[in-house]
Structures are given as C-alpha cells and as structure tokens.
Design a protein around this motif. Structure first.
Motif, PDB file in Angstrom:
ATOM      1  N   GLU A 102      14.986   5.295 -59.333  1.00  0.00           N
ATOM      2  CA  GLU A 102      15.300   5.720 -57.975  1.00  0.00           C
ATOM      3  C   GLU A 102      16.816   5.895 -57.809  1.00  0.00           C
ATOM      4  N   THR A 103      17.210   6.940 -57.092  1.00  0.00           N
ATOM      5  CA  THR A 103      18.626   7.186 -56.834  1.00  0.00           C
ATOM      6  C   THR A 103      18.825   7.591 -55.377  1.00  0.00           C
ATOM      7  N   ASP A 104      20.023   7.311 -54.871  1.00  0.00           N
ATOM      8  CA  ASP A 104      20.422   7.735 -53.532  1.00  0.00           C
ATOM      9  C   ASP A 104      21.910   8.053 -53.611  1.00  0.00           C
ATOM     10  N   VAL A 105      22.228   9.323 -53.772  1.00  0.00           N
ATOM     11  CA  VAL A 105      23.616   9.731 -53.984  1.00  0.00           C
ATOM     12  C   VAL A 105      24.481   9.359 -52.785  1.00  0.00           C
ATOM     13  N   ALA A 106      23.971   9.564 -51.583  1.00  0.00           N
ATOM     14  CA  ALA A 106      24.745   9.264 -50.379  1.00  0.00           C
ATOM     15  C   ALA A 106      25.130   7.795 -50.300  1.00  0.00           C
ATOM     16  N   GLU A 107      24.236   6.940 -50.772  1.00  0.00           N
ATOM     17  CA  GLU A 107      24.485   5.497 -50.748  1.00  0.00           C
ATOM     18  C   GLU A 107      25.120   4.984 -52.042  1.00  0.00           C
ATOM     19  N   LYS A 108      25.410   5.898 -52.970  1.00  0.00           N
ATOM     20  CA  LYS A 108      25.989   5.548 -54.283  1.00  0.00           C
ATOM     21  C   LYS A 108      25.105   4.525 -55.016  1.00  0.00           C
ATOM     22  N   TYR A 109      23.811   4.723 -54.903  1.00  0.00           N
ATOM     23  CA  TYR A 109      22.839   3.762 -55.445  1.00  0.00           C
ATOM     24  C   TYR A 109      22.029   4.378 -56.574  1.00  0.00           C
ATOM     25  N   ILE A 110      21.942   3.621 -57.661  1.00  0.00           N
ATOM     26  CA  ILE A 110      21.004   3.923 -58.738  1.00  0.00           C
ATOM     27  C   ILE A 110      20.276   2.626 -59.070  1.00  0.00           C
ATOM     28  N   ALA A 111      18.969   2.666 -59.047  1.00  0.00           N
ATOM     29  CA  ALA A 111      18.179   1.477 -59.359  1.00  0.00           C
ATOM     30  C   ALA A 111      18.334   1.108 -60.832  1.00  0.00           C
ATOM     31  N   PRO A 112      18.147  -0.168 -61.167  1.00  0.00           N
ATOM     32  CA  PRO A 112      18.096  -0.540 -62.585  1.00  0.00           C
ATOM     33  C   PRO A 112      17.038   0.305 -63.291  1.00  0.00           C
ATOM     34  N   THR A 113      17.450   1.020 -64.322  1.00  0.00           N
ATOM     35  CA  THR A 113      16.586   2.031 -64.927  1.00  0.00           C
ATOM     36  C   THR A 113      16.570   1.896 -66.445  1.00  0.00           C
ATOM     37  N   VAL A 114      15.372   1.949 -67.010  1.00  0.00           N
ATOM     38  CA  VAL A 114      15.203   1.994 -68.458  1.00  0.00           C
ATOM     39  C   VAL A 114      14.486   3.300 -68.793  1.00  0.00           C
ATOM     40  N   VAL A 115      15.055   4.053 -69.729  1.00  0.00           N
ATOM     41  CA  VAL A 115      14.523   5.363 -70.107  1.00  0.00           C
ATOM     42  C   VAL A 115      14.188   5.348 -71.590  1.00  0.00           C
ATOM     43  N   GLU A 116      12.950   5.686 -71.928  1.00  0.00           N
ATOM     44  CA  GLU A 116      12.594   5.775 -73.349  1.00  0.00           C
ATOM     45  C   GLU A 116      13.066   7.113 -73.897  1.00  0.00           C
ATOM     46  N   VAL A 117      13.819   7.060 -74.996  1.00  0.00           N
ATOM     47  CA  VAL A 117      14.428   8.248 -75.580  1.00  0.00           C
ATOM     48  C   VAL A 117      13.898   8.446 -77.002  1.00  0.00           C
ATOM     49  N   ASN A 118      13.418   9.650 -77.280  1.00  0.00           N
ATOM     50  CA  ASN A 118      12.943   9.984 -78.624  1.00  0.00           C
ATOM     51  C   ASN A 118      13.898  10.911 -79.363  1.00  0.00           C
ATOM     52  N   ASP A 119      14.737  11.598 -78.611  1.00  0.00           N
ATOM     53  CA  ASP A 119      15.672  12.559 -79.194  1.00  0.00           C
ATOM     54  C   ASP A 119      17.085  11.963 -79.160  1.00  0.00           C
ATOM     55  N   LEU A 120      17.651  11.710 -80.322  1.00  0.00           N
ATOM     56  CA  LEU A 120      18.979  11.110 -80.387  1.00  0.00           C
ATOM     57  C   LEU A 120      20.072  12.063 -79.931  1.00  0.00           C
ATOM     58  N   ASN A 121      19.736  13.321 -79.720  1.00  0.00           N
ATOM     59  CA  ASN A 121      20.698  14.281 -79.184  1.00  0.00           C
ATOM     60  C   ASN A 121      20.683  14.336 -77.661  1.00  0.00           C
ATOM     61  N   ASP A 122      19.806  13.539 -77.052  1.00  0.00           N
ATOM     62  CA  ASP A 122      19.763  13.459 -75.590  1.00  0.00           C
ATOM     63  C   ASP A 122      21.133  13.049 -75.064  1.00  0.00           C
ATOM     64  N   ILE A 123      21.507  13.573 -73.887  1.00  0.00           N
ATOM     65  CA  ILE A 123      22.815  13.262 -73.316  1.00  0.00           C
ATOM     66  C   ILE A 123      23.022  11.765 -73.126  1.00  0.00           C
ATOM     67  N   LEU A 124      21.927  11.028 -72.854  1.00  0.00           N
ATOM     68  CA  LEU A 124      22.041   9.579 -72.663  1.00  0.00           C
ATOM     69  C   LEU A 124      22.415   8.853 -73.957  1.00  0.00           C
ATOM     70  N   MET A 125      22.209   9.515 -75.097  1.00  0.00           N
ATOM     71  CA  MET A 125      22.567   8.931 -76.382  1.00  0.00           C
ATOM     72  C   MET A 125      23.855   9.534 -76.940  1.00  0.00           C
ATOM     73  N   GLN A 126      24.456  10.469 -76.191  1.00  0.00           N
ATOM     74  CA  GLN A 126      25.662  11.134 -76.687  1.00  0.00           C
ATOM     75  C   GLN A 126      26.924  10.673 -75.972  1.00  0.00           C
ATOM     76  N   GLU A 127      26.841  10.421 -74.669  1.00  0.00           N
ATOM     77  CA  GLU A 127      28.023   9.998 -73.917  1.00  0.00           C
ATOM     78  C   GLU A 127      27.802   8.610 -73.322  1.00  0.00           C
ATOM     79  N   GLU A 128      28.902   7.906 -73.088  1.00  0.00           N
ATOM     80  CA  GLU A 128      28.817   6.570 -72.506  1.00  0.00           C
ATOM     81  C   GLU A 128      28.173   6.669 -71.131  1.00  0.00           C
ATOM     82  N   VAL A 129      27.166   5.851 -70.875  1.00  0.00           N
ATOM     83  CA  VAL A 129      26.394   5.965 -69.633  1.00  0.00           C
ATOM     84  C   VAL A 129      27.215   5.533 -68.421  1.00  0.00           C
ATOM     85  N   PHE A 130      27.803   4.372 -68.466  1.00  0.00           N
ATOM     86  CA  PHE A 130      28.648   3.820 -67.399  1.00  0.00           C
ATOM     87  C   PHE A 130      27.916   3.780 -66.058  1.00  0.00           C
ATOM     88  N   GLY A 131      26.759   3.183 -66.091  1.00  0.00           N
ATOM     89  CA  GLY A 131      25.934   3.007 -64.904  1.00  0.00           C
ATOM     90  C   GLY A 131      24.714   2.184 -65.271  1.00  0.00           C
TER      91      GLY A 131
END
Length: 458
Positions: A310-339
């Motif tokens: 869940e996200t709310d940009v106006a409130e600067k909120y992102i819920a604790p999130t776990v994402v299963e990734v199968n592709d190591l080229n996914d952006i989440l595996m390429q750049e520092e997440v910092f969130g």
C-alpha cells in the motif's frame, strides 16, 4: 548565503586554526562538553523537528540520532587526553641514541557534507570527531530535512565561534561552490554518484576524503536459522527510519526450505509491532518527500507483492512491503531501494546466493542468518563488504567500538569512536637525536664499514 559570505567564513576558519587555539586539548574538551549540554537542552526541538521531517517517534529519534551523538561525545571526552599524548615508537639500534615518537595532529579546516536521512546524527557524528581531533569545521547539511537543519543551525550559530564551527544552508549550488574551495579534509555522506564528484573535486587540491556511501546490502537466510528471530531482526532493521538507512537490508536471499516460514513470521511480526493499521501507528515513520515516495511506488507496479504494497504519495507513506523477485535485472535488484520495500530472492544452495552478491558492487553491509559457524565463515570469506552482522541487522552501526565505513563503491574511510579521532588527524612522526654523542658510522669515508651497516640494518 552567497559566495562572499562563505568566503568570509572560510577565511575566518583559516585564521582561527592558525591561531593554534584548537591544539589545546582543554579547548577541545570545553567545546565537546558545551555541545553535549546543548544536545540535551535542544532535546524537545530536535525531537519535534525529526517528527516533522521524517515522522520519527521520539524513541527512534533518541536511539538513532542525538542519543548516538551524545554517546560519541562522552567517548571523546573520556579518551581525548590519552589519544592526544605523544606516542612512543621503538628506535632500532642503527639510530641510537634517539627517542622516536609521533603525535596526532589535526588536518586543519574540515568540510562535512551530510545527507537528509539521519540529518542530525550524520552531521554531528563526524563533526564531533573533527572537533575532538582539533580541527575547525564547516558543515553543510541537506536542504531536504529543513526543520532539523534549522534547529542545528540555531544550536551552532548561537553558541560557537564561526571560526571554529559553522553550519551553512543551501542546495546543490552551495555544495558545488564549497567543493571548488580548498579544505584540508572532506567528509561526505551520500550517494555513490555524488561521492564520485566529491572525490574528483578533492583531487584537484589533493585533499584527503572520507566517503560514506551506500549500495545494496544483502541478507542471506540459511535454512538452519530461526525464522521467528530472523523475521523480527530483518524487518526491524529494514523499517528503521522507513528503510531510509544506508545500512538497511536492501534485498533478501532466502533458502527455499525456510522461505514460507520466514514470510509467515514476517506477517506475525508486523501485526505485533504495528497492529492492523500501520499507517496510523505513531511508531512507523514516513518518507522524506513525495518525490521519493512516488518513485518507489512506481517500482512496485506489476510486481509479485507478498506482504504490504500500500502507498499514499500525498502522505509520504509506503507500507512495509516484501516483493518476490525472479528477475535479477529488476529495478529493485539494480538500484538501492532506500525505503520500506524488501525484494526477496529464493535460492536452492548457498553457492547461488554468494554468486548473486559477488555479481554486484561491494556493499556497505552484509547480513548473515545461520547458526552454523562454518557457514558464517564461508560467507564472510567468499564476499566483501564494508561492515556486516551475523544473526542481526543494522545494530553494528551503533557500536562505537567498531570502525564503520564502506569499501569500493560503498565508500572509503572509517569513523565512530576512536576511529573518528584517527580519521580527522594525521600521525606526525619525529625522531629526537641525542647531542651528547654522534656515532660516525653513517658519515663518509665509508671504507670498511660495509660489514657494520649490514649488521645494524637487517
């Protein structure tokens, strides 16, 4: 503040350092004691500012921000006289009769450029070490944590001579102007991209630097680890400051035999820690701004979200999130997440996990969850990172007796405690030769002295 104002401060600090006053350890101790009292006096203002900037709970503010600064000052005060004394060194027989020693000498004028994610701690921790070592400090915080910056500006400008300690505000143009000037040491905390620019600018004047950067800090979870304990400690480290920590777990490598149980325990931990309405829980912070929130929200589109999302940009909120990734080229595996988003990658054997880690730049931290000591050592010896933790995350950063810093693209240099004092001073060596005797071996004519010099130097 314009360029001419900055030049006045730079010149004032040059004059202040040349006066020699900072070489007096009593002067340094007085400055440190004053700063410690001020951090206590400004406690409420600091707490409120960090609440406004990052939504931090007072507990988290003290534990990860000004409590650490207060602890650091205490270490400096207790040890400064000992660290500042001349240190004896052994004098080989070839140099008799003489006394060899070195002193820890301050560099002079130090520039500290700090980020927004821990705006107080990441400015004051290096500042404390620089002041303890006898330097003058020009500090430039990030403009994004505006409320905290204003409090720090007030604290410093109203209580310290600008020739000794000064804080200036501004954006990237001010940063660039400062980097064009000549300092005696630069300490930068921020992204790898900007770190390269800092190092390039410093090289023009051959100025030594410390670069505290970041990167993708991996977590390995082996099947023999405790899923309950691993879930708690991984998520605690990930969600501290809403994931906006350079040492936060950035991606999760989980053995297939423990994956389902770990996910189950993660859901249990989130329920026990934050309840069913995480967004309204005062213990859970916020992103620094809407732009960063929106960027991370975009990275979640089309992903296999197994927790949160869940996200709310106006409130600067992102819920604790776990994402299963199968592709190591996914952006989440390429750049520092910092969130507060944690990519999860399943592996079948440890060799796969190690290969993924080795395929990426050397991270700031590496986290290992296993009870097996041989496996722990195998992972440590098969990888490289600036720091790390075994069966825990992030907490090593808080131990002032451990040197902290990166390697490769995650940074260079070490600080915290004694290592901060050593970072901001250089070892100036002397050999004091006796005048009551002058052994003539070294002087010409050399004649038949070859046998003797070979005896003395070997």
């Amino acid at each position: 503040m314009n360029d001419s104002d900055i030049q006045v401060i730079i010149q004032r600090q040059e004059n202040f350092f040349r006066s020699g006053i900072t070489l007096d350890t009593n002067f340094r101790l007085d400055a440190l004691r004053k700063l410690k009292h001020l951090l206590w006096d400004y406690d409420e203002q600091i707490t409120e500012a960090l609440k406004q900037d990052l939504g931090k709970h007072p507990f988290e503010t003290y534990a990860s921000e000004h409590g650490l600064a207060i602890q650091e000052i205490g270490i400096m005060i207790r040890n400064l006289n000992k660290w500042s004394r001349p240190q004896r060194a052994y004098t080989p027989m070839a140099h008799w009769f003489a006394r060899s020693y070195y002193i820890n000498q301050p560099y002079g004028r130090v520039l500290i450029i700090s980020p927004w994610n821990y705006p107080l701690q990441l400015l004051f921790m290096p500042l404390i070490g620089a002041v303890a070592a006898g330097n003058c400090v020009l500090a430039k915080p990030s403009r994004h944590a505006a409320h905290t910056t204003r409090v720090m500006q007030k604290l410093i400008s109203e209580n310290f001579d600008p020739g000794h300690i000064s804080l200036i505000e501004g954006g990237s143009q001010v940063n660039q102007y400062l980097l064009d000037q000549q300092f005696d040491y630069i300490f930068f905390t921020g992204s790898t991209q900007v770190g390269k620019k800092v190092m390039e600018a410093a090289s023009r004047h051959l100025t030594p630097v410390s670069l505290e950067l970041g990167g993708k800090s991996p977590v390995i979870v082996e099947p023999d680890s405790s899923p309950e304990l691993a879930a708690k400690r991984i998520l605690w480290g990930k969600l501290l400051n809403s994931g906006q920590s350079c040492v936060a777990p950035d991606y999760l490598l989980v053995h297939r035999d423990i994956k389902d149980k770990l996910i189950e325990e993660m859901n249990k931990y989130l329920q026990s820690a934050y309840g069913s309405d995480i967004k309204s829980n005062p213990d859970y912070g916020r992103m620094i701004n809407q732009a960063n929130t929106e960027h991370l929200a975009e990275t979640l589109k089309g992903k296999k979200i197994i927790i949160g999302g869940e996200t709310d940009v106006a409130e600067k909120y992102i819920a604790p999130t776990v994402v299963e990734v199968n592709d190591l080229n996914d952006i989440l595996m390429q750049e520092e997440v910092f969130g507060p988003i944690l990519p999860l990658v399943e592996y079948n054997d440890l060799g796969e996990a190690l290969e993924i880690i080795r395929s990426k730049p050397r991270p700031l931290s590496l986290y290992i969850f296993t009870r097996n000591k041989k496996t722990q050592q195998k992972i440590i010896l098969s990888t490289q990172s600036g720091t790390g933790g075994i069966n825990d995350t992030v907490i090593h950063f808080v131990n002032p007796n451990l040197p902290f810093g990166g390697v490769g693209k995650s940074g260079m240099g070490r600080y915290h405690g004694k290592y901060s004092f050593e970072t901001f001073s250089y070892k100036r060596s002397f050999l004091n030769k006796a005048t009551w005797i002058d052994i003539p071996v070294r002087y010409p004519p050399y004649g038949k002295k070859m046998w003797l010099i070979r005896k003395l130097i070997r």
